[in-house]
Structures are given as structure tokens and as C-alpha cells.
Design a protein around this motif. Structure first.
Motif, PDB file in Angstrom:
ATOM      1  N   ARG A  68      32.579  39.840  24.612  1.00 58.60           N
ATOM      2  CA  ARG A  68      31.879  38.852  23.787  1.00 58.60           C
ATOM      3  C   ARG A  68      32.477  38.818  22.384  1.00 58.60           C
ATOM      4  N   ARG A  69      32.784  39.988  21.836  1.00 56.21           N
ATOM      5  CA  ARG A  69      33.398  40.031  20.509  1.00 56.21           C
ATOM      6  C   ARG A  69      34.793  39.402  20.539  1.00 56.21           C
ATOM      7  N   ALA A  70      35.541  39.681  21.600  1.00 55.22           N
ATOM      8  CA  ALA A  70      36.876  39.108  21.712  1.00 55.22           C
ATOM      9  C   ALA A  70      36.809  37.585  21.865  1.00 55.22           C
ATOM     10  N   GLU A  71      35.895  37.103  22.691  1.00 57.29           N
ATOM     11  CA  GLU A  71      35.741  35.659  22.866  1.00 57.29           C
ATOM     12  C   GLU A  71      35.383  34.990  21.554  1.00 57.29           C
ATOM     13  N   ASP A  72      34.534  35.639  20.775  1.00 59.84           N
ATOM     14  CA  ASP A  72      34.154  35.107  19.468  1.00 59.84           C
ATOM     15  C   ASP A  72      35.380  34.989  18.567  1.00 59.84           C
ATOM     16  N   ALA A  73      36.216  36.036  18.547  1.00 62.12           N
ATOM     17  CA  ALA A  73      37.417  36.013  17.718  1.00 62.12           C
ATOM     18  C   ALA A  73      38.413  34.966  18.199  1.00 62.12           C
ATOM     19  N   LEU A  74      38.554  34.818  19.506  1.00 60.19           N
ATOM     20  CA  LEU A  74      39.462  33.817  20.049  1.00 60.19           C
ATOM     21  C   LEU A  74      39.025  32.405  19.667  1.00 60.19           C
ATOM     22  N   THR A  75      37.717  32.189  19.662  1.00 60.37           N
ATOM     23  CA  THR A  75      37.185  30.859  19.374  1.00 60.37           C
ATOM     24  C   THR A  75      37.223  30.529  17.888  1.00 60.37           C
ATOM     25  N   ARG A  76      36.930  31.505  17.049  1.00 55.84           N
ATOM     26  CA  ARG A  76      36.702  31.220  15.622  1.00 55.84           C
ATOM     27  C   ARG A  76      37.849  31.574  14.697  1.00 55.84           C
ATOM     28  N   THR A  77      38.827  32.314  15.168  1.00 50.74           N
ATOM     29  CA  THR A  77      39.909  32.750  14.297  1.00 50.74           C
ATOM     30  C   THR A  77      41.264  32.430  14.919  1.00 50.74           C
ATOM     31  N   ASN A  78      42.295  32.573  14.093  1.00 51.60           N
ATOM     32  CA  ASN A  78      43.666  32.433  14.567  1.00 51.60           C
ATOM     33  C   ASN A  78      44.351  33.795  14.651  1.00 51.60           C
ATOM     34  N   ALA A  79      43.552  34.851  14.719  1.00 52.63           N
ATOM     35  CA  ALA A  79      44.110  36.196  14.779  1.00 52.63           C
ATOM     36  C   ALA A  79      44.989  36.344  16.013  1.00 52.63           C
ATOM     37  N   PRO A  80      46.096  37.087  15.904  1.00 50.85           N
ATOM     38  CA  PRO A  80      46.956  37.310  17.069  1.00 50.85           C
ATOM     39  C   PRO A  80      46.239  38.129  18.124  1.00 50.85           C
ATOM     40  N   LEU A  81      46.701  37.994  19.366  1.00 49.97           N
ATOM     41  CA  LEU A  81      46.046  38.699  20.472  1.00 49.97           C
ATOM     42  C   LEU A  81      46.097  40.210  20.278  1.00 49.97           C
ATOM     43  N   SER A  82      47.153  40.712  19.662  1.00 46.10           N
ATOM     44  CA  SER A  82      47.245  42.155  19.450  1.00 46.10           C
ATOM     45  C   SER A  82      46.123  42.652  18.550  1.00 46.10           C
ATOM     46  N   ARG A  83      45.787  41.876  17.542  1.00 42.88           N
ATOM     47  CA  ARG A  83      44.704  42.261  16.625  1.00 42.88           C
ATOM     48  C   ARG A  83      43.354  42.157  17.331  1.00 42.88           C
ATOM     49  N   ILE A  84      43.144  41.096  18.084  1.00 42.25           N
ATOM     50  CA  ILE A  84      41.884  40.923  18.803  1.00 42.25           C
ATOM     51  C   ILE A  84      41.703  42.032  19.828  1.00 42.25           C
ATOM     52  N   ALA A  85      42.799  42.380  20.516  1.00 42.56           N
ATOM     53  CA  ALA A  85      42.732  43.452  21.511  1.00 42.56           C
ATOM     54  C   ALA A  85      42.338  44.764  20.861  1.00 42.56           C
ATOM     55  N   ALA A  86      42.944  45.094  19.721  1.00 49.31           N
ATOM     56  CA  ALA A  86      42.634  46.355  19.029  1.00 49.31           C
ATOM     57  C   ALA A  86      41.193  46.362  18.544  1.00 49.31           C
TER      58      ALA A  86
END
Length: 301
Positions: free
Chosen positions: A247-265
Motif C-alpha cells: 500500500r505504501r509503495a502503491e501510494d508512492a508510485l501514484t503520487r511521486t516520481n521517485a525511482p523504483l529503487s527508492r520506492i523499493a527501499a
């Protein structure tokens, strides 16, 4: 950490009053039913809530009504009364100088998968009778009614914030009912040991959690903790942790342009490949594609 407050914040939950209308019988208002969550309060008078299925539901003064998205529905002075679309009613405004009914309507914006999990824990229509309201909730409704009855600087902001208060009080009250189906984390709040673990997990989902470390925080053996957690929350500790992280990752994917490596960490995965594998297992597509597809979808309001 207050998990309910955290979930509402993560879901960007906020309310806005969009109409306060006065009416004399016969009156009726029709709503599209497309908003994620709508609130209605009869600040004065009584009426009926008519859904597309099921019998009409009686609504009395100061009752609180929450309606989740679905088919069109109506608020009417008596069952079967003709209803005007709410958009037309708002344009017409109040039509009674000495009204029999004062109807407040508001909408909550609740977004993302975290918001979806909150909405799934509510029925299509939740009606809390005024007599069932906690004293502080009743006082908030009284203040909402008093503010709606007058005009002054900042009125809309006050009404909107009072509507936010109403949501928290209503969720507390509804999920405390014996027939309710609250989220697992809310049920666990009645158990100090489980609550302590869940608060820690929500505060730091990326930590290297294992069932053993969770059990240590709870002060229980691994086997006893795992069985108790599953019985109360409704899923195993490992599945709950995975769902929280996703859920936290989905939120970051939807609302930010953070790279996948940052979202994964941030979600607690050792690298983006492990994250992508887990994400694809859940959604059927890799996170990058899911991000593009989700951002192409219109946002409901």
C-alpha cells in the motif's frame, strides 16, 4: 503512532461541505452515488434514505449518514417522493424561510489503495442514530448545525473541518458496533500487545521485520503471537506486512516520481528486482507499468 490517524493521512482523507439546503415537505434530493464517500446530516427534520436495493432507511434529526460509491440514491421527505438532482438543488439553493428540514451534504476525498482499504470496511450506507452518538460527537454535530445556521468569515473552512471531525467520530462508532467489519488493525487496537506491534510496523514498515521480531515486540512466543495475530487481524503477520508495504509503495508510485529503487527501499525490499517480483505477483504487471496505467485513470471526486 495512532494507526487510524496514519491511515487517514496516508489516504489523504479530507471533507468538504458542498451544500446546506432548507426544504419543506415534500422534498427529495437525488445523488449520483459516484463519490467515494458522502456524508449527510439532517440538522433539522426527518426523512428517508432510498438506495437502489433494499427498503428505505429512516433518518432523523442529527443522525449521521455515510454512503460509499455505488448506484444512485435519494434522500426524501417520505418514501416515493420525487427527487431533484443535487446539482439542480444546489443551483436553486434553499427554498424555505421557516424550514421543516435542513439537509447538510458533504463529500470526502479518500484516495489510493489505502483509501480503498478504509472504504471496504464500510457498508454501502452506514447510519448512526443521534441517540447512539458519543457526547463529543454529538457536540461536534451541534457545532456543525450552529455554524451552518449563520454566516461569517471562514465559514466554509469551519464546516469542512467539522466534517473531518465527523468522519473520525463516525468511524470510531461504526467499527465499535458488534455487527461491523472493521479493518484488522482496528480490531487489534483492543489488544495492547498487538497494538504495540502494529504501531511499530506502521511507523517503520521498511524495517527488517520477521515474525520473530514482531513476537518480541509483542512480548509473546513466536507460535503464540502468530496464531493470535492471525485470529484477531484476519491474516498472518507476514501477509499483513506485505500488504502494508505494498500500500505504501502503491501510494508512492501514484503520487511521486521517485525511482523504483527508492520506492523499493522505502517499502522494505532489498532491491528493486525483489520489489518488482512481489509487485507483479500481486498486480500481474510490473510496478513501472502499473504506475503509468494508474496515472492514466481519472480521479473520482
Amino acid at each position: 503512532m495512532d494507526i487510524l490517524a496514519d491511515e487517514l493521512a496516508q489516504a489523504r482523507a479530507s471533507g468538504a461541505v458542498f451544500s446546506v439546503l432548507t426544504r419543506n415537505a415534500p422534498w427529495g434530493l437525488e445523488f449520483s452515488g459516484t463519490r467515494p464517500l458522502t456524508a449527510h446530516l439532517l440538522l433539522k427534520g426527518s426523512g428517508w434514505l432510498e438506495l437502489s436495493d433494499g427498503p428505505p432507511i429512516s433518518v432523523r434529526a442529527r443522525d449521521v449518514v455515510l454512503v460509499t460509491a455505488g448506484t444512485p440514491y435519494r434522500l426524501v421527505s417520505a418514501p416515493g417522493t420525487p427527487a431533484e438532482p443535487i446539482s439542480e438543488a444546489r443551483s436553486a439553493g434553499s427554498t424555505a424561510c421557516e424550514p421543516e428540514a435542513v439537509i447538510l451534504c458533504g463529500a470526502y476525498v479518500i484516495e489510493g489503495s489505502i483509501g480503498d482499504s478504509l472504504l471496504r470496511a464500510l457498508p454501502r450506507a452506514a447510519v448512526l442514530e443521534a441517540a447512539q452518538l458519543a457526547p463529543r460527537h454529538a457536540a461536534a454535530i451541534d457545532l456543525l448545525a450552529a455554524e451552518a445556521a449563520t454566516e461569517g468569515p471562514g465559514q466554509q473552512a469551519l464546516l469542512d473541518r467539522l466534517l473531518d471531525l465527523n468522519l473520525v467520530y463516525t468511524l470510531r462508532a461504526w467499527w465499535s458496533r458488534p455487527d461491523a467489519e472493521p479493518p484488522g488493525w482496528y480490531r487489534a487496537g483492543a489488544d495492547p500487545n498487538l497494538e504495540r506491534v502494529l504501531q511499530s510496523m506502521h511507523a517503520n514498515p521498511a524495517d527488517a521485520w520477521t515474525v520473530t521480531t514482531m513476537a518480541a515486540v509483542a512480548g509473546m512466543s513466536r507460535a503464540a503471537f502468530s496464531a493470535h495475530f492471525t485470529a484477531v487481524v484476519g491474516q498472518s503477520p507476514a501477509r499483513y506486512l506485505t500488504a502494508l508495504r505494498m500500500r505504501r509503495a502503491e501510494d508512492a508510485l501514484t503520487r511521486t516520481n521517485a525511482p523504483l529503487s527508492r520506492i523499493a527501499a522505502d517499502a522494505g525490499y532489498r532491491n528493486e528486482y525483489a520489489f518488482a517480483t512481489a509487485f507483479r505477483r500481486l498486480h500481474g504487471v510490473p510496478p513501472g507499468r502499473w504506475r503509468c496505467q494508474t496515472r492514466d485513470l481519472p480521479v473520482s471526486r
